[in-house]
Each structure stands twice: as C-alpha cells, then as structure tokens.
Design a protein around this motif. Sequence first.
Motif, PDB file in Angstrom:
ATOM      1  N   ASP A 114      53.901  38.652  46.869  1.00 30.52           N
ATOM      2  CA  ASP A 114      52.433  38.746  46.889  1.00 30.52           C
ATOM      3  C   ASP A 114      51.927  39.964  47.656  1.00 30.52           C
ATOM      4  OD1 ASP A 114      52.217  36.269  45.541  1.00 30.52           O
ATOM      5  OD2 ASP A 114      52.230  35.163  47.440  1.00 30.52           O
ATOM      6  N   GLU A 148      49.340  42.458  46.081  1.00 27.42           N
ATOM      7  CA  GLU A 148      47.998  41.901  45.897  1.00 27.42           C
ATOM      8  C   GLU A 148      47.274  41.727  47.228  1.00 27.42           C
ATOM      9  OE1 GLU A 148      47.249  38.763  42.700  1.00 27.42           O
ATOM     10  OE2 GLU A 148      49.443  38.692  42.944  1.00 27.42           O
ATOM     11  N   LYS A 156      44.496  31.033  45.414  1.00 20.28           N
ATOM     12  CA  LYS A 156      44.553  31.573  44.058  1.00 20.28           C
ATOM     13  C   LYS A 156      43.603  30.816  43.130  1.00 20.28           C
ATOM     14  CE  LYS A 156      49.500  32.691  44.245  1.00 20.28           C
ATOM     15  NZ  LYS A 156      50.792  32.483  43.564  1.00 20.28           N
ATOM     16  N   LYS A 157      43.061  31.559  42.187  1.00 26.42           N
ATOM     17  CA  LYS A 157      42.289  30.956  41.099  1.00 26.42           C
ATOM     18  C   LYS A 157      42.837  31.546  39.811  1.00 26.42           C
ATOM     19  CE  LYS A 157      37.948  31.693  39.191  1.00 26.42           C
ATOM     20  NZ  LYS A 157      36.568  32.084  39.345  1.00 26.42           N
ATOM     21  N   GLY A 213      45.787  31.918  38.972  1.00 22.32           N
ATOM     22  CA  GLY A 213      46.936  32.775  39.278  1.00 22.32           C
ATOM     23  C   GLY A 213      46.604  34.067  40.003  1.00 22.32           C
ATOM     24  N   VAL A 214      45.329  34.341  40.225  1.00 21.66           N
ATOM     25  CA  VAL A 214      44.910  35.574  40.909  1.00 21.66           C
ATOM     26  C   VAL A 214      44.622  35.262  42.372  1.00 21.66           C
ATOM     27  CG1 VAL A 214      43.175  37.417  41.014  1.00 21.66           C
ATOM     28  CG2 VAL A 214      43.922  36.513  38.789  1.00 21.66           C
ATOM     29  N   ILE A 215      45.191  36.044  43.274  1.00 17.35           N
ATOM     30  CA  ILE A 215      44.978  35.836  44.707  1.00 17.35           C
ATOM     31  C   ILE A 215      43.596  36.351  45.100  1.00 17.35           C
ATOM     32  CG2 ILE A 215      45.766  36.413  47.036  1.00 17.35           C
ATOM     33  CD1 ILE A 215      48.609  36.551  45.909  1.00 17.35           C
ATOM     34  N   GLU A 239      43.893  27.010  44.215  1.00 11.75           N
ATOM     35  CA  GLU A 239      45.195  26.591  44.717  1.00 11.75           C
ATOM     36  C   GLU A 239      45.468  27.327  46.029  1.00 11.75           C
ATOM     37  OE1 GLU A 239      49.928  26.928  43.512  1.00 11.75           O
ATOM     38  OE2 GLU A 239      48.421  27.998  42.335  1.00 11.75           O
ATOM     39  N   VAL A 242      47.944  31.784  50.849  1.00 13.78           N
ATOM     40  CA  VAL A 242      47.116  32.512  49.889  1.00 13.78           C
ATOM     41  C   VAL A 242      46.269  31.508  49.112  1.00 13.78           C
ATOM     42  CG1 VAL A 242      48.682  34.463  49.635  1.00 13.78           C
ATOM     43  CG2 VAL A 242      48.918  32.498  48.109  1.00 13.78           C
ATOM     44  N   TYR A 294      43.667  35.472  51.760  1.00 19.00           N
ATOM     45  CA  TYR A 294      44.830  34.991  52.496  1.00 19.00           C
ATOM     46  C   TYR A 294      44.475  34.780  53.958  1.00 19.00           C
ATOM     47  CZ  TYR A 294      45.550  39.925  53.893  1.00 19.00           C
ATOM     48  OH  TYR A 294      45.400  41.199  54.402  1.00 19.00           O
TER      49      TYR A 294
END
Length: 195
Positions: free
Chosen positions: A16, A19, A62-63, A65-67, A8, A60, A70
């Motif tokens: 963010d 992270e 994400k996979k 929900g994890v970044i 995503e 960003v 960016y």
Amino acid sequence: MWRVVVIEICQASLEDAKELLAIYAPYVEETAITFEYEVPSLDDFRERMKHIMRFYPYLVAKKDGVILGYAYAYAFHERAAYQWLAEVTIYLAKAARGKGLGRKLYEELEAYLKQMGVLNLNACIASTSKEDAHLTNASQKFHEALGYHLVVCFHKTGYKFERWYDMIWMEKALGEHPTPPKALRSFQEILGEER
C-alpha cells in the motif's frame, strides 16, 4: 436506486506504500500540517511503515478497493517507562476529509491500542494563532471532538512557507492506570487472538 457505501478498515500492507505516499505528499508540499520539507522516497516511506508495523497498528480505510486514508500509532518515546503511551497520526485524501472517515479510522485504531494495553494517546499537531492557506486548526478541532485535550503548546517551533508555526501536544486517556500496569502486547499478538 440507493447504493450502500461500505468503508473497509484493515491493516495496511507494504504494497500500500505507493497509495499512502500519494495521500501524504500534498501534506508535505502544500501544508504545514507536517513539518517535512521534502516528500520522502517510496523506499524511505516503506521503511517507515515497516518500522511501525513491527509492533503497532497501521490501518487503512478503503472504499471500493481505493485507499482514502490511513492512521497509525508508534512509540511515544524509547524509554521503557513510556511504553504505555503511543503517538497517533492520521492522513486522509483530500476528497475524503470532513465525511466522518477520520473518526472511524481513529476509533478502530484506539480499539486496537486499548487491547494492546496502551493507556494514553498523544498527538503532535501543527498549530497557528492565525490560520492561512497552509494551516488551519482543523486537526486540533478534530482531536478535541474525539476526546483529546491540549497538554502543551510550543511556540514558533516549525518554520515552513516563510512563516513560523506552533506545535501542540494533545492527549487522551484510554482508561484507568492500574498499578502495576498490564504488560503491553504487540498488534501482531492481538491479530493472532482474533484469528
């Protein structure tokens, strides 16, 4: 059983920052990719984000929900005549490099910048004539693969890890340069049109 991996790409939020700073910190501490010596504080990093996000995209990837990385753009120069140029930057988590994620992030960033009316993209990249543990020329190769070309090389401009590194500027045109150019629009305006 096959598992579909969905990446995503979305607009960053100030939440963010922690992270993103965790992704950026190893670039400062272990590489010459950035010429910063000290990792910025979380507050300073958040302020940098806030400044950029007032006008430009800050994206960003994400996979689950994890970044993982960016990318963002910002003003190439403050003078009005430069407004159709943007400087672009990208950082990926170590485990996410070399998997096509950088290309996806940049393609999304470029699409937004084109909608805004940006005509030229510029990337400032650390470079070296002799690769070492702190710097390879992977960033230059990445940008070349995306259609950027070398504009200039400044020799021995950054001193880090007890050696001098060069700095190059690479450029990519996003389209024709009409006379006069269309008025530049903010990223927020673009997002408003998408809703």
